[in-house]
Write a protein that holds these residues in place. Structure first.
Motif, short mmCIF file in Angstrom:
data_model
loop_
_atom_site.label_atom_id
_atom_site.label_comp_id
_atom_site.label_asym_id
_atom_site.label_seq_id
_atom_site.Cartn_x
_atom_site.Cartn_y
_atom_site.Cartn_z
N ARG A 97 -43.50 -10.24 16.62
CA ARG A 97 -42.92 -10.67 17.93
C ARG A 97 -42.22 -12.40 17.12
O ARG A 97 -44.03 -12.40 16.63
N TYR A 98 -41.85 -12.52 17.89
CA TYR A 98 -41.47 -14.42 17.61
C TYR A 98 -41.25 -15.95 18.04
O TYR A 98 -41.79 -14.89 19.31
N VAL A 99 -42.13 -16.18 18.29
CA VAL A 99 -41.15 -17.89 19.01
C VAL A 99 -40.21 -18.70 19.04
O VAL A 99 -40.07 -18.88 17.50
N ASP A 100 -39.23 -18.80 19.75
CA ASP A 100 -38.01 -19.20 19.18
C ASP A 100 -38.22 -20.26 19.34
O ASP A 100 -39.67 -21.33 19.96
N ASP A 101 -37.15 -21.73 19.21
CA ASP A 101 -37.25 -22.66 18.92
C ASP A 101 -37.26 -23.19 20.55
O ASP A 101 -37.27 -24.96 21.09
N LYS A 102 -36.66 -22.13 21.27
CA LYS A 102 -36.95 -22.95 23.16
C LYS A 102 -38.32 -22.86 23.80
O LYS A 102 -39.10 -22.95 25.02
N GLY A 103 -39.28 -22.20 22.73
CA GLY A 103 -40.43 -21.67 23.30
C GLY A 103 -40.71 -20.53 23.75
O GLY A 103 -41.68 -19.86 24.72
N VAL A 104 -39.62 -19.34 23.89
CA VAL A 104 -39.84 -17.76 23.91
C VAL A 104 -40.29 -16.89 23.34
O VAL A 104 -39.41 -17.12 22.08
N THR A 105 -40.92 -16.37 24.08
CA THR A 105 -41.61 -15.07 23.17
C THR A 105 -40.26 -13.98 23.06
O THR A 105 -39.86 -13.54 24.16
N VAL A 106 -39.77 -13.65 21.59
CA VAL A 106 -39.00 -12.63 21.56
C VAL A 106 -39.27 -11.16 20.56
O VAL A 106 -40.04 -11.55 19.57
N LEU A 107 -38.99 -10.36 20.92
CA LEU A 107 -38.92 -8.84 20.02
C LEU A 107 -37.94 -8.75 20.08
O LEU A 107 -37.02 -8.26 20.57
N GLY A 108 -37.83 -8.66 18.76
CA GLY A 108 -36.61 -8.37 17.76
C GLY A 108 -37.51 -7.22 16.39
O GLY A 108 -38.09 -7.45 16.11
N ASN A 109 -36.22 -6.62 16.00
CA ASN A 109 -36.02 -6.07 14.78
C ASN A 109 -36.14 -6.30 13.21
O ASN A 109 -36.01 -6.34 11.97
N ARG A 110 -36.67 -7.78 13.81
CA ARG A 110 -36.11 -9.01 12.24
C ARG A 110 -36.67 -10.70 13.12
O ARG A 110 -36.68 -10.77 14.37
N VAL A 111 -36.73 -11.51 12.24
CA VAL A 111 -37.19 -12.49 12.09
C VAL A 111 -36.63 -13.78 11.50
O VAL A 111 -36.25 -13.37 10.35
N PRO A 112 -35.79 -14.46 12.09
CA PRO A 112 -34.63 -15.49 11.63
C PRO A 112 -35.25 -16.12 10.52
O PRO A 112 -36.30 -16.67 11.26
N PRO A 113 -35.05 -16.20 9.72
CA PRO A 113 -35.14 -17.56 8.98
C PRO A 113 -35.87 -19.10 9.04
O PRO A 113 -36.96 -18.75 8.90
N GLU A 114 -34.87 -19.29 10.32
CA GLU A 114 -35.31 -20.45 10.88
C GLU A 114 -37.17 -20.66 11.18
O GLU A 114 -37.71 -21.83 11.65
N PHE A 115 -37.43 -18.94 12.27
CA PHE A 115 -38.21 -19.10 12.44
C PHE A 115 -39.64 -18.81 11.74
O PHE A 115 -40.52 -18.16 12.54
N VAL A 116 -39.56 -18.21 10.91
CA VAL A 116 -40.42 -17.19 10.02
C VAL A 116 -41.71 -18.04 9.46
O VAL A 116 -42.86 -17.55 9.64
N SER A 117 -41.31 -19.79 9.60
CA SER A 117 -42.19 -20.37 9.21
C SER A 117 -43.29 -21.13 9.85
O SER A 117 -44.60 -21.72 10.17
#
Length: 202
Positions: free
Chosen positions: A27-47
């Protein structure tokens, strides 16, 4: 044959169940501030940090966001300040074994500064005496209608410069006394804390 097929099926079901237990979501937050649930975290959002969830949606691990440059700088500055404090504490404990030792050293330091101030004031008195003598000589020459000797004028200017220098010295030493007293208050409190901490550790 049937028994063999049944064994393969059971093994497959066990593998699927095991995979399901090991499967995890992120579970992470993308560049639009939306919480995303997925089977991986895109590299640009890891930080930005993310959460690791198990197959039942329970949080297994929280990966914090990477510190910003400002936070890294603040951390470095805090570590440097701590290192300076440790060095200061070590020097303080090496110089003084008790607050009484520090009190005596402080009194000696103030006495030395006061002595310099008194010496400078004595020099000012001497310069002023010399200046009055020069002024009297200049007045005699003026009353006689003569031009004042250049040497006298030069010595008068030097006396004024020397008086000004000594007065600046006195002002600087008086400021130093205030700084020494302020530093002493901090040092005494810090020494008391360090000695008390050492006593409690021993």
């Amino acid at each position: 044959m049937l028994r063999s097929f049944s064994g393969v099926l059971v093994g497959l079901l066990i593998s699927v169940a095991a995979y399901g237990q090991q499967a995890q979501l992120y579970r992470y937050v993308d560049d639009k501030g939306v919480t995303v649930l997925g089977n991986r975290v895109p590299p640009e959002f890891v930080s930005r940090g993310y959460e690791v969830l198990d197959s039942n949606g329970r949080v297994r691990e929280v990966i914090p966001a990477a510190p910003t440059p400002e936070e890294l700088q603040a951390t470095r500055e805090a570590r440097e300040a701590q290192a300076r404090q440790r060095q200061s504490d070590t020097a303080l404990l090496r110089l003084y074994s008790s607050q009484a030792d520090l009190d005596r050293a402080h009194a000696r330091q103030l006495a030395q500064i006061e002595s310099l101030i008194q010496s400078a004031r004595g020099e000012i008195d001497g310069v002023q005496d010399r200046r009055e003598e020069l002024q009297q000589r200049a007045a005699v020459q003026e009353r006689a209608g003569r031009e004042i000797d250049a040497q006298i004028l030069q010595e008068l200017a030097h006396a004024d410069d020397e008086t000004e220098r000594l007065e600046r010295l006195i002002e600087a030493k008086q400021l130093e006394i205030k700084e020494v007293r302020a530093s002493f208050v901090h040092q005494r409190a810090r020494l008391g804390y360090l000695l008390g901490a050492n006593d409690s550790e021993s």
